[in-house]
Design an enzyme around this catalytic site. Structure first.
Site, PDB file in Angstrom:
ATOM      1  N   CYS A 176      -6.120  -2.903   2.271  1.00  0.00           N
ATOM      2  CA  CYS A 176      -5.674  -2.118   3.816  1.00  0.00           C
ATOM      3  C   CYS A 176      -7.351  -3.010   4.434  1.00  0.00           C
ATOM      4  O   CYS A 176      -7.940  -4.245   4.762  1.00  0.00           O
ATOM      5  CB  CYS A 176      -4.786  -1.853   4.104  1.00  0.00           C
ATOM      6  SG  CYS A 176      -4.000  -2.042   5.782  1.00  0.00           S
ATOM      7  N   GLU A 196       0.721  -0.990   0.184  1.00  0.00           N
ATOM      8  CA  GLU A 196      -0.091   0.419   0.103  1.00  0.00           C
ATOM      9  C   GLU A 196       0.807   1.406  -0.238  1.00  0.00           C
ATOM     10  O   GLU A 196       1.692   0.928   0.438  1.00  0.00           O
ATOM     11  CB  GLU A 196      -0.980  -0.179   0.883  1.00  0.00           C
ATOM     12  CG  GLU A 196      -1.893   0.915   1.718  1.00  0.00           C
ATOM     13  CD  GLU A 196      -3.157   0.736   2.491  1.00  0.00           C
ATOM     14  OE1 GLU A 196      -3.991   2.029   2.914  1.00  0.00           O
ATOM     15  OE2 GLU A 196      -2.869   0.384   3.581  1.00  0.00           O
ATOM     16  N   LYS A 201      -9.140   3.868  -2.525  1.00  0.00           N
ATOM     17  CA  LYS A 201      -9.158   3.139  -1.306  1.00  0.00           C
ATOM     18  C   LYS A 201     -11.054   3.870  -0.812  1.00  0.00           C
ATOM     19  O   LYS A 201     -11.037   4.939  -0.069  1.00  0.00           O
ATOM     20  CB  LYS A 201      -8.190   2.697  -0.083  1.00  0.00           C
ATOM     21  CG  LYS A 201      -8.197   2.380   1.067  1.00  0.00           C
ATOM     22  CD  LYS A 201      -7.411   2.958   2.067  1.00  0.00           C
ATOM     23  CE  LYS A 201      -7.444   2.102   3.170  1.00  0.00           C
ATOM     24  NZ  LYS A 201      -6.312   1.496   4.074  1.00  0.00           N
TER      25      LYS A 201
END
Length: 353
Positions: free
Chosen positions: A217, A102, A179
């Protein structure tokens, strides 16, 4: 090369590491799988059948290289060069896709102060999706004929986004995902703009095309992320990661694969930044590979034919769902026990994020 027997399946522990300045290359060889298959074959089954099966599996194999590597802090030039080095090694190992952890361009480097100038300085490290940095990987993917999922802090109107761009082996930017489930319980991602959708693209590889989606994540800890990707047609989900992966988190990731009948692959940072354990699971929840905590490349070979055969008969995924009963899933109402403050010590409001 080491092999681990997991649920009647041979899984290769294929890594690259830098040890005392020397590089060790362990190449995932289809011949090894063929040898294992022949050694365990029944006397009544012709060798030619085993050879044909091995050839078919090789032709439908899509290999993801999990780049579990340490960054050079916020030095974006050094991080770019290291990622290039490991993408080259992944290509030499015959991987189809190279997956970075990430926010790789700044090594997921955090800041501790909520002072406006500190927040602003961190946000100014963001880069555009058409920046020299990202375009470098476009050229690299085309040169190496390998797909690359490159993650970075993306420049955006207002606060930046935590993003990943999937580039195919011809150098086309197929999809940029931001994200959605930003870690608003922390200061850093409270200073980011969340993404808006879970899109899926068609990725062509040397062994065929497949539908790929991405999550990042904390996204994988919300079941809705993988669920929507599945509903949008994903057969494989790529997941850049940056956290300490407790066993329960890896179990969550396994369940995301199983309950949605999709392959999943995750690349995390190694120790000492985090604890490694980059992982991949097949569409039936079967482990393909789980790394230790060391820096290296871990290969995750997916059998696309097997994934599709499983999806065609599974009772999971979208086989027996009842969407008309799920209205509470889109409600903003919540029990008081789940009220939280964000990283800036302000009440978290989903409507505003």
């Amino acid at each position: 090369m080491k092999f681990h027997h997991v649920s009647n399946r041979m899984v290769a522990d294929s890594r690259i590491g830098a040890l005392s300045g020397r590089r060790w290359l362990l190449t995932f060889l289809p011949l090894c799988l063929l040898t294992v298959s022949l050694a365990g074959a029944s006397n009544s089954q012709p060798v030619s059948d085993n050879a044909q099966k091995a050839e078919e599996e090789s032709e439908s194999r899509i290999t993801v290289a999990l780049l579990q590597i340490l960054p050079h802090g916020t030095d974006q030039d050094a991080n770019l060069l290291k990622a290039e080095e490991y993408c080259r090694l992944a290509a030499a190992m015959h991987a189809d896709i190279a997956l970075l952890p990430e926010m790789w361009n700044i090594g997921y480097t955090k800041f501790d102060s909520d002072a406006p100038e500190d927040v602003k300085n961190w946000q100014e490290q963001a880069i555009a999706r058409d920046s020299v940095y990202v375009e470098h990987f476009v050229q690299l993917a085309r040169e190496l004929e390998i797909a690359i999922a490159v993650s970075y802090l993306e420049r955006w109107d207002g606060a930046p986004r935590n993003s990943v761009t999937l580039i195919d082996r011809k150098g086309n930017k197929l999809l940029t995902y931001a994200k959605v489930h930003t870690c608003d319980f922390g200061l850093m991602e409270s200073a980011c703009t969340p993404g808006e959708s879970f899109d899926v693209c068609e990725l062509e590889t040397a062994n065929g095309s497949l539908k790929v989606g991405m999550m990042i994540c904390y996204d994988r800890e919300a079941p809705e992320s993988a669920r929507i990707l599945m509903l949008n047609g994903a057969e494989l989900i790529l997941t850049p990661n940056a956290c300490r992966l407790r066993p329960i988190f890896i179990d969550q990731f396994k369940i995301r694969a199983f309950e949605n009948a999709v392959g999943v692959a995750m690349a995390n940072y190694p120790a000492p930044q985090h604890n490694g354990h980059s992982s991949a699971f097949d569409a039936d929840g079967e482990l393909i590979v789980e790394a230790g905590d060391e820096e290296g490349i871990y290969l995750a070979p997916f059998n696309l034919k097997k994934i599709r055969e499983h999806r065609a008969k599974t009772i999971w995924g979208n086989a027996f769902r009842r969407p008309h009963r799920y209205a509470p899933l889109t409600s903003f109402e919540k029990e008081p026990v789940f009220e939280r403050l964000n990283g800036f010590k302000q009440p978290f409001s989903a409507k505003e994020r």
